[in-house]
Every structure is written in structure tokens, then in C-alpha cells.
Design a protein around this motif. Sequence first.
Motif, mmCIF file in Angstrom:
data_model
loop_
_atom_site.group_PDB
_atom_site.id
_atom_site.type_symbol
_atom_site.label_atom_id
_atom_site.label_comp_id
_atom_site.label_asym_id
_atom_site.label_seq_id
_atom_site.Cartn_x
_atom_site.Cartn_y
_atom_site.Cartn_z
ATOM 1 N N UNK A 105 0.796 -1.227 0.000
ATOM 2 C CA UNK A 105 0.000 0.000 0.000
ATOM 3 C C UNK A 105 0.821 1.265 0.000
ATOM 4 N N UNK A 106 2.152 1.160 -0.174
ATOM 5 C CA UNK A 106 3.003 2.354 -0.124
ATOM 6 C C UNK A 106 3.800 2.582 -1.414
ATOM 7 N N UNK A 107 3.682 1.665 -2.392
ATOM 8 C CA UNK A 107 4.496 1.753 -3.615
ATOM 9 C C UNK A 107 3.685 2.399 -4.731
ATOM 10 N N UNK A 108 4.246 3.437 -5.349
ATOM 11 C CA UNK A 108 3.561 4.189 -6.408
ATOM 12 C C UNK A 108 3.863 3.642 -7.799
ATOM 13 N N UNK A 109 5.123 3.268 -8.042
ATOM 14 C CA UNK A 109 5.533 2.779 -9.358
ATOM 15 C C UNK A 109 6.400 1.536 -9.200
ATOM 16 N N UNK A 368 3.586 1.369 6.364
ATOM 17 C CA UNK A 368 3.106 0.137 5.745
ATOM 18 C C UNK A 368 2.257 -0.685 6.711
ATOM 19 N N UNK A 369 2.579 -0.642 7.972
ATOM 20 C CA UNK A 369 1.814 -1.407 8.956
ATOM 21 C C UNK A 369 0.372 -0.914 9.052
ATOM 22 N N UNK A 370 0.135 0.329 8.562
ATOM 23 C CA UNK A 370 -1.224 0.877 8.546
ATOM 24 C C UNK A 370 -1.912 0.632 7.200
ATOM 25 N N UNK A 371 -1.117 0.592 6.125
ATOM 26 C CA UNK A 371 -1.710 0.503 4.779
ATOM 27 C C UNK A 371 -1.716 -0.908 4.206
#
Length: 425
Positions: A105-109, A368-371
Motif C-alpha cells: 500500500x506504499x508503492x507508487x511505481x 506500511x503497517x497501517x496501509x
Amino acid sequence: METNQSQRKNHMKTVGIVVEYNPLHNGHTYHFTEAKKQTASDAVVAVMSGHFLQRGEPAIVNKWARAEMALHMGVDLVLEIPFVYATQNAEQFAFGSIATLHATGIVDEVCFGSESGDIAWIEKLAAVLAEEPLAFQEALHKGLAQGWSYPAAYGAAIQALFPSPAADALQDYAAEPNNILGLNYCLALHRLQSPMRPTTIKRQKAGYHQETVTDQHIASATALRKLIVDHANDGLHTIRPYVPPSTFEILQAEKTAGRFPLTWERFYPYLQHQLLTRWPGELTAIHEMNEGIEHRILQALPRSTSFDDLVETVKTKRYTWARIQRLLLYSMLNLTRSKMAAINVKQGPAYIRVLGFNRTGQHLLKRMKKTSSLPVITRIAKDKHPMLMLDVQAGALYALGLPETLRQNEMQREYWQPPLHLDHA
């Protein structure tokens, strides 16, 4: 001021990369630098194979050392591809890798290397293949039934979808190993309906399987491993011009500790034992053991003087070196069809395993632990998902290739080794 800095950390643009780093070399540094530059990213997350790799071979040095190489290069957060994906064909390898990055949930590309350096045709083809067209599936199965290798059959199947001359160009492109992986990364993005955007960087100066060194500073990992193995006494020094200083120092430390280099030959006696104590009927239960190839393996075993000799004897046009290696790895680990069915790889990874991070990576990990849509694992508990249990077993198996004095401790390393933490960046 501190609040503003914290907000920027929590919203930093992040690019994901899929790696093996076996070992990390100057070509990887180029990919890392360009990936961050071309995507204008503030942070990099790498998802990396564990102790065993996509072509079915043991990593020349353990995953912790390779994660440390990545962190020294500047990667902010290193995650592990579960064994059930890391040692599969291109499609499953790509799916497990991309699904892991997607789940954070934290990676854009996502940025990958390719022989073509052109994302347009890869995305176009992936969009078509994502619908699993019947003409493609039939052409692929037909090519495999005729004894072609998977890359050859895959490239030829492309011709069933597009008119010439476009098909001719696509067939050539789609037969290249990094292009095949890139195509499958994009396929995975489609199937996951992931918001992550793909981009690619043209591979420079050394081909994926190139065994010879033709440049003063860049060589393929295949060529470097060959130098290391062929020059037993000074192999490490022969690769020094082609790897970052931090990689060289880590490999030197691992060699001093007795943990480097590892090759299939270290495991050959254990593989022989597993094969010699099974009947052909038992081997048919092994994952992907099809079409009577088990008979070919058992017939070749008594005549083979080494692991390489065994694979060379067994392989065919259809059963490539990599495919045979994977079958032998599954056999050594007793990875059966029933075990794979229980894991259900089509559902995607069951967790995200953290191997290492730096200061920026620590902020990413907190976010990341939240997303994350999956449990984030930094320590292994006694109760494990079957997918994670297989990772632990693979770690213990890898320890069998080490000197006897190290094995006991290394067999338990999956439990006692925390994620690496480099205090910079």
C-alpha cells in the motif's frame, strides 16, 4: 518544522523493484539509480528472492547478506518474495513479486529492467494477455507439445494475436528473458488491478544469461558467479571491478565466515539421497513433475558425476536447464502438488516478510503497517502459515550447504535473525 518533515516522510513517493542480487553488481546500481531518477522517487522498496532463486538454484550467498548489499546501495526497505513464488516460472515469480509490492500500500511505481527499454509494447501486450485469449493459450500449448522451450513457445504464441510484421517484432521481443519478466510484471498489475504504474529501463552492456565479461565495469550476475566458481582461490578478487565496494566487503566477510560461495554441488549428496530413496511413482507427486520426466531423472542419476552432469543429461528442448533445476529443488524439499494446493498460490502471498531497512525504510515500515493488506512479519512465531513454513524449511535446507560447524546455528536463523537495520538515509 519536525511536523512538516514527518508529513513529507509519510507521503514520500516510492518506487518498487524486483531483485535477486546474486550478487549485487554495478549493473544493479545503474538500475537502482535510474529507477529512482526516472520516477522522481524519494524512496525505494525492493522485493527480493530468498535463499533459492527463480531458476531453481541456491543463491551464491544468503539472503541476509544480499539484503545488506541492497541497503548499502541505498534501497530503503527490503522485503522477501516467498519461496513458492521466488522459485517458480516467470508468470508465478512476477505475480508473487508484484502482489507483495501491491499489498504494501506504499508503492507508487514499479521499475524493471528489460532488453527493449520500451514500456509501450509491454503494456499493450499485457492488456491483451490479461484477458487470456484462447488463440494465445492454444498456440502456447501447441508449441510446448512440440517440445519447444517455454520462451520459444511464448514468443511464437504472440504471432497468433497480432498480424505481421508486428508479430515478428513482438515475437523477438517476447523471447528475451527480461522482457518476458517485464511482460509478466505488467500482467500481474492488470490482474491485481493495481494502481502501481510500470516503467522500464533498458538493460546495459551485459545480457541476462551472458557468461563472458565484455565490459570493464559491468558484467551479468551469471558471468560473475562463473568467475567466482572457476577461480576458486581468487574468484572474489576477479569480480572486484564489477561490484560496489560494499558488496565486495560483504562477500569477503561471508567467505571468511565460511558461508560463501554456495552452489548446487554443495547440495548434490542430499539431492541424490532424496532421489535414490524414492520410486518413480512417488516422484510423480512432486510439483510440476510431468510427462514421465521423473524416469529420465532416475535413469540419469547413477551415471551422473555431479549436479551439472545430471542436469545436462536430463534437459531437453522443452525441459530447459532452469526447469530441471526447479524440479530437482522441489524434489529435494519434497514440495508436492498437495502441499502447493494447500498453499493456493493463486490467492497471492499470505504475508509480507521484512528482511531489512534503513532510517527512511523505518518510516516506510511504520506507514506500511497501517496501509498493508497483509500481515507484516519481522519475527517468525511458532504458528506459521504453510507458505511461511516452506520459507523456514528452505532456510534450514540452505544451511545444509554450509560447513558442518555452521549448520546448527544457521538452520535456526529464520527464527533468531531480526531484520537488518542500517542507520543511514
